[in-house]
Design a protein around this motif. Structure first.
Motif, PDB file in Angstrom:
ATOM      1  N   VAL A   1       0.849  -1.191   0.000  1.00 27.40           N
ATOM      2  CA  VAL A   1       0.000   0.000   0.000  1.00 27.40           C
ATOM      3  C   VAL A   1       0.884   1.242   0.000  1.00 27.40           C
ATOM      4  N   ILE A   2       0.642   2.155  -0.946  1.00 27.50           N
ATOM      5  CA  ILE A   2       1.284   3.472  -0.923  1.00 27.50           C
ATOM      6  C   ILE A   2       0.176   4.509  -0.779  1.00 27.50           C
ATOM      7  N   LEU A   3       0.185   5.226   0.334  1.00 23.60           N
ATOM      8  CA  LEU A   3      -0.892   6.152   0.664  1.00 23.60           C
ATOM      9  C   LEU A   3      -0.765   7.476  -0.077  1.00 23.60           C
ATOM     10  N   ASN A   4       0.442   7.996  -0.169  1.00 23.93           N
ATOM     11  CA  ASN A   4       0.694   9.304  -0.780  1.00 23.93           C
ATOM     12  C   ASN A   4       2.205   9.510  -0.822  1.00 23.93           C
ATOM     13  N   ILE A   5       2.652  10.425  -1.658  1.00 25.76           N
ATOM     14  CA  ILE A   5       4.075  10.778  -1.725  1.00 25.76           C
ATOM     15  C   ILE A   5       4.153  12.290  -1.874  1.00 25.76           C
ATOM     16  N   THR A   6       4.515  12.959  -0.790  1.00 27.30           N
ATOM     17  CA  THR A   6       4.704  14.406  -0.794  1.00 27.30           C
ATOM     18  C   THR A   6       6.070  14.717  -0.192  1.00 27.30           C
ATOM     19  N   PRO A   7       6.607  15.918  -0.398  1.00 28.53           N
ATOM     20  CA  PRO A   7       7.986  16.195   0.026  1.00 28.53           C
ATOM     21  C   PRO A   7       8.245  15.912   1.504  1.00 28.53           C
ATOM     22  N   ASP A   8       9.271  15.126   1.757  1.00 25.17           N
ATOM     23  CA  ASP A   8       9.713  14.806   3.116  1.00 25.17           C
ATOM     24  C   ASP A   8      11.088  14.144   3.008  1.00 25.17           C
ATOM     25  N   HIS A   9      11.851  14.247   4.058  1.00 27.71           N
ATOM     26  CA  HIS A   9      13.169  13.603   4.119  1.00 27.71           C
ATOM     27  C   HIS A   9      14.081  14.006   2.954  1.00 27.71           C
ATOM     28  N   MET A  10      13.945  15.253   2.497  1.00 26.93           N
ATOM     29  CA  MET A  10      14.823  15.700   1.415  1.00 26.93           C
ATOM     30  C   MET A  10      16.280  15.781   1.871  1.00 26.93           C
ATOM     31  N   ASP A  11      16.478  15.914   3.199  1.00 24.23           N
ATOM     32  CA  ASP A  11      17.843  15.913   3.721  1.00 24.23           C
ATOM     33  C   ASP A  11      18.499  14.543   3.569  1.00 24.23           C
ATOM     34  N   ARG A  12      17.705  13.511   3.405  1.00 31.02           N
ATOM     35  CA  ARG A  12      18.228  12.149   3.233  1.00 31.02           C
ATOM     36  C   ARG A  12      18.234  11.740   1.753  1.00 31.02           C
ATOM     37  N   HIS A  13      17.108  11.939   1.070  1.00 31.93           N
ATOM     38  CA  HIS A  13      16.952  11.435  -0.299  1.00 31.93           C
ATOM     39  C   HIS A  13      17.416  12.414  -1.367  1.00 31.93           C
ATOM     40  N   GLY A  14      17.456  13.698  -1.042  1.00 27.78           N
ATOM     41  CA  GLY A  14      17.980  14.681  -1.986  1.00 27.78           C
ATOM     42  C   GLY A  14      16.967  15.212  -2.969  1.00 27.78           C
ATOM     43  N   THR A  15      16.254  14.324  -3.666  1.00 29.73           N
ATOM     44  CA  THR A  15      15.268  14.745  -4.665  1.00 29.73           C
ATOM     45  C   THR A  15      13.980  13.946  -4.487  1.00 29.73           C
ATOM     46  N   MET A  16      12.894  14.488  -5.028  1.00 33.58           N
ATOM     47  CA  MET A  16      11.623  13.771  -4.989  1.00 33.58           C
ATOM     48  C   MET A  16      11.696  12.492  -5.812  1.00 33.58           C
ATOM     49  N   GLU A  17      12.489  12.497  -6.867  1.00 34.76           N
ATOM     50  CA  GLU A  17      12.650  11.290  -7.685  1.00 34.76           C
ATOM     51  C   GLU A  17      13.264  10.159  -6.860  1.00 34.76           C
ATOM     52  N   ASN A  18      14.295  10.490  -6.084  1.00 35.62           N
ATOM     53  CA  ASN A  18      14.925   9.483  -5.232  1.00 35.62           C
ATOM     54  C   ASN A  18      13.963   8.989  -4.151  1.00 35.62           C
ATOM     55  N   TYR A  19      13.235   9.930  -3.572  1.00 34.95           N
ATOM     56  CA  TYR A  19      12.283   9.589  -2.510  1.00 34.95           C
ATOM     57  C   TYR A  19      11.182   8.677  -3.067  1.00 34.95           C
ATOM     58  N   THR A  20      10.655   9.015  -4.228  1.00 36.01           N
ATOM     59  CA  THR A  20       9.610   8.201  -4.862  1.00 36.01           C
ATOM     60  C   THR A  20      10.138   6.815  -5.206  1.00 36.01           C
ATOM     61  N   ALA A  21      11.366   6.759  -5.709  1.00 33.16           N
ATOM     62  CA  ALA A  21      11.969   5.463  -6.052  1.00 33.16           C
ATOM     63  C   ALA A  21      12.110   4.582  -4.817  1.00 33.16           C
ATOM     64  N   ALA A  22      12.457   5.185  -3.679  1.00 32.86           N
ATOM     65  CA  ALA A  22      12.570   4.413  -2.437  1.00 32.86           C
ATOM     66  C   ALA A  22      11.207   3.853  -2.039  1.00 32.86           C
ATOM     67  N   LYS A  23      10.169   4.668  -2.119  1.00 33.35           N
ATOM     68  CA  LYS A  23       8.822   4.196  -1.786  1.00 33.35           C
ATOM     69  C   LYS A  23       8.388   3.058  -2.716  1.00 33.35           C
ATOM     70  N   ALA A  24       8.735   3.180  -3.998  1.00 36.89           N
ATOM     71  CA  ALA A  24       8.303   2.189  -4.992  1.00 36.89           C
ATOM     72  C   ALA A  24       8.943   0.820  -4.777  1.00 36.89           C
ATOM     73  N   ARG A  25       9.994   0.754  -3.980  1.00 37.61           N
ATOM     74  CA  ARG A  25      10.623  -0.544  -3.695  1.00 37.61           C
ATOM     75  C   ARG A  25       9.688  -1.470  -2.916  1.00 37.61           C
ATOM     76  N   ILE A  26       8.610  -0.922  -2.374  1.00 40.28           N
ATOM     77  CA  ILE A  26       7.665  -1.753  -1.620  1.00 40.28           C
ATOM     78  C   ILE A  26       7.028  -2.812  -2.511  1.00 40.28           C
ATOM     79  N   PHE A  27       6.885  -2.519  -3.815  1.00 31.58           N
ATOM     80  CA  PHE A  27       6.256  -3.501  -4.716  1.00 31.58           C
ATOM     81  C   PHE A  27       7.226  -4.041  -5.766  1.00 31.58           C
ATOM     82  N   ALA A  28       8.506  -3.752  -5.634  1.00 28.08           N
ATOM     83  CA  ALA A  28       9.477  -4.096  -6.682  1.00 28.08           C
ATOM     84  C   ALA A  28       9.539  -5.586  -6.979  1.00 28.08           C
ATOM     85  N   ARG A  29       9.305  -6.422  -5.971  1.00 30.39           N
ATOM     86  CA  ARG A  29       9.402  -7.879  -6.171  1.00 30.39           C
ATOM     87  C   ARG A  29       8.033  -8.551  -6.230  1.00 30.39           C
TER      88      ARG A  29
END
Length: 450
Positions: free
Chosen positions: A181-209
């Motif tokens: 389940v992915i509820l939403n993706i809005t800006p957060d943890h930019m100090d860790r992920h750097g960009t929204m693209e990186n942050y979104t890619a991390a979230k998308a790993r939930i269904f990668a397999r």
């Protein structure tokens, strides 16, 4: 996974790291626990692990070379570029996280829930639904209980419901939940992920397999989340509060409705959902989608939605004193979460905001403050940033507090009968507290002593 006799380095001596170290020791591994802090709280659990053979390296990271360790397990709060993790990857040493480790020993089906906001509420609600359906259910993960602590106690006829964060998903490899389940993706943890693209890619790993017989539940109303539908191999189930979906979980008129193969099944009136706020209606839709995917009956869903009171530190009603309602939303640790909290109330608001910024912008938050907030009390590391954004939006009734206790007292003195005093900081708590729970607990204690 073959663990016995293998040499593991666990990086991060927090709750997750200590749980992993204990799990690995029980499996017969040789374990070293390291942290860049020289002094780590040696509670009873860690003391017992040291007595059981756990090695520690505190204040300085050990040398990680090929042949020294067989694997490195990194805690979610540890950045991926710290020396032992970076060197391990350079040397080809496997790097995994507690979530991945727990998954490899899980035999119960798993519902995994992520998103910028709403994870804890939705995870807890889904757990309550499965319990109401008669399933032995574990609720854990980022919500507080490390999965490795109890994952092997649950079997194929049970259920695991896990809150998972972007930090945990960074090290996911074989992780494959039955329902993601992915509820939403809005800006957060930019100090860790750097960009929204990186942050979104991390979230998308939930269904990668995931595979075609798995389910991916996505928020149709959130553009970034909706766009991920083409990236999953799982069967997509959309939920929407705003759109008339051809198939999925939606609000039809005033009814939460499941639409499958042209058939509408009404679950409950949206007005009957116990937890307040439009964002919690969205969380309820997501929970219905996840539970329906695994066959939970409509009457069980309705009964749970009517009775579920919400979770601590998320729009938690603490007290009503002299006509003033005090709300603990300490879990509002980013602007989007706090925007949703502000939107949940029609009454005038006295808002407490501030803490440690995680690389977020406060512009939209400040615009809503201008509309909804009668008085603003700012505090913490980024008090100046929030005050500047609020003044730029046209807010003038702003006070700066020297500490948290004084902030609550100032808000109390500003409040008038009919107001809501809302703690929704839009920031992390780490400048003053160990976590948002500690911050919310202190708010509750101060309010009750007023």
């Amino acid at each position: 996974m073959d663990i016995k006799g293998k040499r593991f380095l666990v990086v991060g001596a927090g709750r997750s790291g200590i749980a992993v170290a204990g799990f690995l020791l029980r499996k017969g591994a040789v374990v070293m626990l390291t942290d860049n802090r020289e002094i780590v709280s040696l509670d009873n659990a860690l003391d017992e692990l040291v007595q059981a053979g756990l090695q520690t390296a505190l204040g300085i990271y050990p040398d990680v070379r090929e042949g020294v360790f067989d694997a490195v397990v990194v805690s979610p709060g540890v950045p991926p570029d710290v020396p032992p993790v970076a060197v391990a990857r350079q040397c080809g040493i496997p790097v995994l996280g507690e979530l991945e480790l727990a998954y490899r020993f899980a035999s119960a089906p798993m519902v995994a829930i992520t998103g910028t906001n709403g994870k804890t509420t939705t995870t807890t609600l889904v757990g309550e639904i499965f319990r109401a359906a008669g399933l032995r259910t574990m609720v854990g993960g980022n919500i507080g209980l490390p999965l490795v602590d109890v994952v092997e106690e649950y079997g194929p006829s049970d259920m695991i419901v896990a809150e998972v964060s972007s930090f945990q998903l960074e090290t996911a490899d074989r992780f494959r939940p039955r329902v993601a389940v992915i509820l939403n993706i809005t800006p957060d943890h930019m100090d860790r992920h750097g960009t929204m693209e990186n942050y979104t890619a991390a979230k998308a790993r939930i269904f990668a397999r995931q595979e075609p017989d798995d389910f991916t539940v996505l928020n149709y109303d959130d553009p970034r989340t909706r766009a991920l539908a083409d990236s999953t191999c799982g069967k997509v189930i959309f939920f929407s509060r705003k759109h008339n979906l051809e198939e999925g979980v939606l609000v039809r008129g005033d009814m939460i409705t499941v639409r499958q193969m042209g058939v509408d099944t009404d679950i409950i009136s949206a007005r009957e959902v116990a937890i307040p706020g439009l964002h919690n209606l969205e969380n309820s839709l997501a929970a219905v989608a996840a539970a329906c995917a695994l066959g939970v009956a409509p009457e069980v869903l309705a009964r749970t939605l009517r009775s579920f009171p919400g979770v601590e530190h998320r729009l938690e009603a603490v007290a009503q004193k002299n006509g003033v309602l005090y709300i603990n939303d300490s879990k509002g640790t980013n602007p989007d979460a706090s925007i949703k909290a502000l939107e949940a109330y029609a009454q005038p608001i006295v808002l407490l905001a501030g803490g440690r910024n995680k690389g977020n912008d406060f512009t939209e938050y400040a615009r809503l403050i201008k509309q909804k907030v009668r008085a603003l009390v700012v505090l913490g590391e980024c008090a100046g940033e929030i005050e500047q954004a609020a003044r730029a939006a046209g807010c003038n009734n702003i006070l700066r507090a020297p500490n948290f206790r004084e902030a609550v007292i100032m808000a109390h003195n500003l409040a008038q009968p009919g107001d809501v005093v809302l703690l929704s900081p839009a920031c992390a708590s780490w400048d003053m507290f160990n976590n948002y729970e500690e911050r919310g607990d202190l708010f509750r204690e101060i309010v009750n002593s007023l």
